[in-house]
Enzyme design. Structure first.
Site, PDB file in Angstrom:
ATOM      1  N   LYS A   1       4.345   2.108  -2.258  1.00  0.00           N
ATOM      2  CA  LYS A   1       4.786   3.296  -2.988  1.00  0.00           C
ATOM      3  C   LYS A   1       6.234   3.608  -2.619  1.00  0.00           C
ATOM      4  CE  LYS A   1       0.213   5.419  -2.103  1.00  0.00           C
ATOM      5  NZ  LYS A   1      -0.601   4.893  -3.168  1.00  0.00           N
TER       6      LYS A   1
ATOM      7  N   TRP B   1     -10.270   1.115  -5.889  1.00  0.00           N
ATOM      8  CA  TRP B   1      -9.526   2.328  -5.548  1.00  0.00           C
ATOM      9  C   TRP B   1      -8.029   2.162  -5.746  1.00  0.00           C
ATOM     10  CZ3 TRP B   1      -6.039   1.871  -1.599  1.00  0.00           C
ATOM     11  CH2 TRP B   1      -6.258   0.886  -0.630  1.00  0.00           C
TER      12      TRP B   1
ATOM     13  N   GLU C   1      -4.657  13.420   0.735  1.00  0.00           N
ATOM     14  CA  GLU C   1      -4.693  12.383   1.764  1.00  0.00           C
ATOM     15  C   GLU C   1      -3.465  12.409   2.653  1.00  0.00           C
ATOM     16  OE1 GLU C   1      -4.785   7.483   2.104  1.00  0.00           O
ATOM     17  OE2 GLU C   1      -5.159   8.445   0.179  1.00  0.00           O
TER      18      GLU C   1
ATOM     19  N   HIS D   1      -6.964  -6.421   1.012  1.00  0.00           N
ATOM     20  CA  HIS D   1      -5.824  -5.546   0.739  1.00  0.00           C
ATOM     21  C   HIS D   1      -4.621  -5.979   1.573  1.00  0.00           C
ATOM     22  CE1 HIS D   1      -3.571  -2.085  -0.383  1.00  0.00           C
ATOM     23  NE2 HIS D   1      -3.785  -1.372   0.722  1.00  0.00           N
TER      24      HIS D   1
ATOM     25  N   SER E   1       0.840  -1.188   0.000  1.00  0.00           N
ATOM     26  CA  SER E   1       0.000   0.000   0.000  1.00  0.00           C
ATOM     27  C   SER E   1       0.879   1.243   0.000  1.00  0.00           C
ATOM     28  CB  SER E   1      -0.963  -0.048   1.189  1.00  0.00           C
ATOM     29  OG  SER E   1      -2.010   0.872   1.013  1.00  0.00           O
TER      30      SER E   1
END
Length: 452
Positions: A269, A363, A319, A399, A265
């Protein structure tokens, strides 16, 4: 006398700013802080929103904006500076609604050789620092380390400031030295046999607690809260310091030629950015990293326009503080960027990259990730090592869960890039119908050369 006292009061009321330290912000729209840099640095305009104190020259201010738009001067990626004699970057670029060509310089010259690609890679690296990631500082003036049991402590010093952070090392049985995976926040993929795990508390280096956490963490203690780097770049800097420490600590029993990095997640990145910025990393494994990671901004925007509720650039920057404030002005006009994240992945080439993704969470942008990374693979194709980069995209799980059906893909890449074994890494698969909706002709208008 009244007039004199008034003038004195006015002078006293004016703010007196100290000189900004190296890599700190020194100008830009809305900036109200200092505009003068310490000796040895100049205040350079990176865009209308952000000027930064970068190495070179004496003190200057931004009262008269620079006439040029220089890129950050740091090009170190863990193995030395960029090649010499590369073309200059052209910043007068037209908008491009398709995925930019990896094989054409901003000057318009074509990449035809592997030497050209080294220059193009350096150019892409600079473009990401200028427009999205912020400056990736070189190795600090001093990096020292100490090992106590399974804890490796690392001290970095720069311009009279120092920070210390620690990582834990879990080694397999055997004699070593062992290949190792640096895991952001801990492992979310199964730990491969025979491989050490180095657990990295990336939040200690740069906080990610919403928009108010920008400039917080040990990286910013060292370089200043106004440094242009987003959290992803700061974390990558931390990974580089871990590798520095391992190189000078043989007693850690880690093979520094066989280092991997992973995270899921937001940490995925981070793992991808670390692999892009430090070429000492042999294998990069971002897991479900979505927009800001393995997804392409342009494709994510198209998905949202098509009614798929996926994360986009404009949502991501609201975010958290993963990206540089340099990126803010492009979030609603990503077509103006001279890159997309297929080129972030391309910075890893020809080293190993396995993108692990999930097709069942909208998403995360599964179409964006698949299309972006399938396009990125063309760089490995051009370099003659197409199987050095793969995508394993499987859905119907939570996830950051890891389905057993991806175990073989993971094992193959670990065996090849961390253990030096022969393995079939020809992995480019998705369980999404019709390539999860990605139509290459809509995004790729260039051809793939065979680089000599």
């Amino acid at each position: 006398m009244v007039v004199k006292h008034s003038l004195i009061a006015l002078v006293i009321a004016l703010p007196a700013f100290a000189q900004q330290p190296l890599y700190a912000q020194c100008g830009g729209i809305g900036w109200t802080g200092g505009t003068t840099c310490v000796s040895g640095a100049t205040c350079q305009k990176l865009n209308d929103w952000y000027s930064q104190c970068l190495p070179g020259g004496g003190p200057t201010t931004t009262s008269v904006p620079p006439t040029s738009d220089p890129v950050p001067t740091t090009t170190t990626t863990g193995t030395g500076p960029a090649p010499t004699g590369c073309p200059a970057i052209n910043t007068n670029l037209a908008a491009n609604s398709k995925l930019p060509d990896p094989f054409t310089f901003t000057s318009g010259a074509r990449v035809t050789t592997k030497a050209d690609w080294a220059c193009r890679r350096a150019e892409i690296l600079q473009l990401f620092q200028r427009y999205e990631l912020g400056t990736f500082p070189p190795k600090p003036q001093s990096v020292t380390s100490s090992l106590s049991g399974n804890t490796l402590s690392i001290t970095a010093s720069e311009a009279g400031k120092s920070i210390t952070f620690s990582v834990s090392i879990s080694r397999p049985s055997g004699t070593g030295p062992f290949p190792a995976i640096i895991a952001y926040g801990g492992m979310s993929i199964p730990t491969p046999s025979g491989v050490a795990v180095i657990t990295f508390n990336n939040n200690d280096i740069a906080a990610q607690d919403g928009g108010g956490s920008r400039g917080q963490g040990k990286f910013f203690t060292l370089y200043g809260s106004g440094h242009s780097a987003g959290a992803l770049t700061a974390w990558a800097w931390g990974v580089s310091r871990i590798i520095d420490a391992l190189e000078q600590t043989p007693s850690a029993n880690i093979n520094t030629q066989r280092i991997g990095v992973t995270g899921c997640s937001r940490n995925g990145k981070g793992a991808l950015v670390a692999g892009a910025l430090d070429s000492r990393i042999a294998l990069t494994i971002p897991q479900e990293s979505g927009s800001g990671g393995a997804g392409c901004w342009r494709i994510s925007d198209a998905m949202l326009r098509g009614g798929i509720n996926t994360q986009t650039a404009s949502q991501i920057v609201g975010e958290n503080v993963w990206l540089s404030p340099l990126f803010n002005q492009y979030t609603n006009q990503v077509n103006n960027l001279p890159f997309d994240h297929h080129l972030l992945s391309a910075l890893v080439a020809p080293r190993g990259l396995l993108v692990i993704d999930n097709t069942s969470i909208d998403w995360l942008g599964p179409q964006s990730v698949w299309g972006c990374q399938k396009t990125a693979n063309k760089v490995w194709q051009a370099l003659g090592v197409a199987d050095g980069m793969g995508v394993s995209q499987i859905g119907n799980h939570n996830h950051c869960a890891f389905p057993s059906s991806q175990q073989g893909d993971l094992d193959a890449f670990v065996n090849k890039f961390l253990k030096g074994q022969s393995a079939n890494t020809n992995v480019m698969r998705t369980d999404g119908a019709n390539n999860v909706g990605f139509v290459e002709a809509n995004w790729v208008s260039w051809t793939v050369p065979t680089l000599s």
